[in-house]
Design a protein around this motif. Structure first.
Motif, PDB file in Angstrom:
ATOM      1  N   TYR A   1       1.042  -1.097   0.026  1.00 45.90           N
ATOM      2  CA  TYR A   1      -0.095   0.036   0.005  1.00 45.90           C
ATOM      3  C   TYR A   1       0.832   1.199  -0.088  1.00 45.90           C
ATOM      4  O   TYR A   1       0.565   2.138  -0.735  1.00 45.90           O
ATOM      5  CB  TYR A   1      -0.911   0.209   1.104  1.00 45.90           C
TER       6      TYR A   1
ATOM      7  N   SER B   1      -5.385 -10.233   0.114  1.00 45.68           N
ATOM      8  CA  SER B   1      -5.873 -11.338  -0.094  1.00 45.68           C
ATOM      9  C   SER B   1      -4.913 -12.527   0.697  1.00 45.68           C
ATOM     10  O   SER B   1      -5.552 -13.292   1.234  1.00 45.68           O
ATOM     11  CB  SER B   1      -6.137 -11.850  -1.418  1.00 45.68           C
TER      12      SER B   1
ATOM     13  N   SER C   1      -2.369 -15.658  -4.370  1.00 46.31           N
ATOM     14  CA  SER C   1      -2.420 -14.415  -3.974  1.00 46.31           C
ATOM     15  C   SER C   1      -0.869 -13.828  -3.965  1.00 46.31           C
ATOM     16  O   SER C   1      -0.566 -12.729  -4.480  1.00 46.31           O
ATOM     17  CB  SER C   1      -3.195 -14.096  -2.871  1.00 46.31           C
TER      18      SER C   1
ATOM     19  N   ARG D   1      -5.307  -5.355  -3.989  1.00 42.10           N
ATOM     20  CA  ARG D   1      -6.187  -6.231  -3.638  1.00 42.10           C
ATOM     21  C   ARG D   1      -5.652  -7.699  -3.409  1.00 42.10           C
ATOM     22  O   ARG D   1      -5.996  -8.560  -2.604  1.00 42.10           O
ATOM     23  CB  ARG D   1      -7.301  -6.530  -4.576  1.00 42.10           C
TER      24      ARG D   1
ATOM     25  N   ASP E   1      -5.205  -1.202  -8.270  1.00 44.59           N
ATOM     26  CA  ASP E   1      -6.333  -1.809  -7.535  1.00 44.59           C
ATOM     27  C   ASP E   1      -5.756  -3.392  -7.364  1.00 44.59           C
ATOM     28  O   ASP E   1      -6.254  -3.869  -6.291  1.00 44.59           O
ATOM     29  CB  ASP E   1      -7.463  -1.781  -8.485  1.00 44.59           C
ATOM     30  N   GLN E   2      -5.271  -4.044  -8.503  1.00 45.02           N
ATOM     31  CA  GLN E   2      -5.143  -5.508  -8.545  1.00 45.02           C
ATOM     32  C   GLN E   2      -3.982  -5.878  -7.554  1.00 45.02           C
ATOM     33  O   GLN E   2      -4.181  -6.876  -6.918  1.00 45.02           O
ATOM     34  CB  GLN E   2      -4.630  -5.813 -10.019  1.00 45.02           C
TER      35      GLN E   2
ATOM     36  N   ASN F   1      -5.920 -12.378   4.238  1.00 44.72           N
ATOM     37  CA  ASN F   1      -7.255 -12.804   4.434  1.00 44.72           C
ATOM     38  C   ASN F   1      -7.691 -14.158   4.466  1.00 44.72           C
ATOM     39  O   ASN F   1      -8.429 -14.719   4.983  1.00 44.72           O
ATOM     40  CB  ASN F   1      -8.060 -11.973   3.454  1.00 44.72           C
TER      41      ASN F   1
END
Length: 119
Positions: free
Chosen positions: A23, A44, A71, A40, A36-37, A47
């Motif tokens: 980030y 992931s 990911s 995310r 964005d890709q 998560n």
């Protein structure tokens, strides 16, 4: 002592820290689809570890750990591309790639230990 919550897993903590670094490094990127890709995909990783842990079965946890590996591989692939697109310096990308490789090793180690306890 068995791990009682996903927040105690070192690999989950490292994946969270890794996402924060991604980030930070891509926060000002103008290429919104790339940004964005990679953001995310980086989120992931931790998560999937968390979601799999709370499934409470070894086969489900293992399956989600493989999702986390995937990911992580996606992020690593995008880091290589980021240098070719001049979004990151090679030096900075290599530092992140090293962190990604460390997370992969930890995930595969956890998968192997979960497979042994599933037998």
């Amino acid at each position: 002592m068995a791990v009682k919550k996903f927040e105690d897993l070192v690999v989950w903590k490292k994946a969270q820290d890794f996402a924060v670094l991604i980030y930070e490094d891509f926060s000002n990127l103008k290429d919104s689809s790339f940004k964005d890709q990679i953001l995310r995909a980086s989120v992931s990783i931790s998560n999937n570890i968390a979601e799999g842990f709370d499934r409470r079965t070894n086969p489900d946890f293992i399956r989600f750990l493989y999702f986390a590996v995937s990911s992580n591989s996606e992020v690593r692939s995008m880091l290589y591309l980021s240098t070719k697109l001049n979004y990151l310096s090679t030096e900075n990308a290599n530092l992140l790639i090293d962190k990604s490789n460390e997370i992969s090793k930890m995930l595969f180690g956890l998968i192997q230990s979960m497979k042994k306890t599933a037998d």
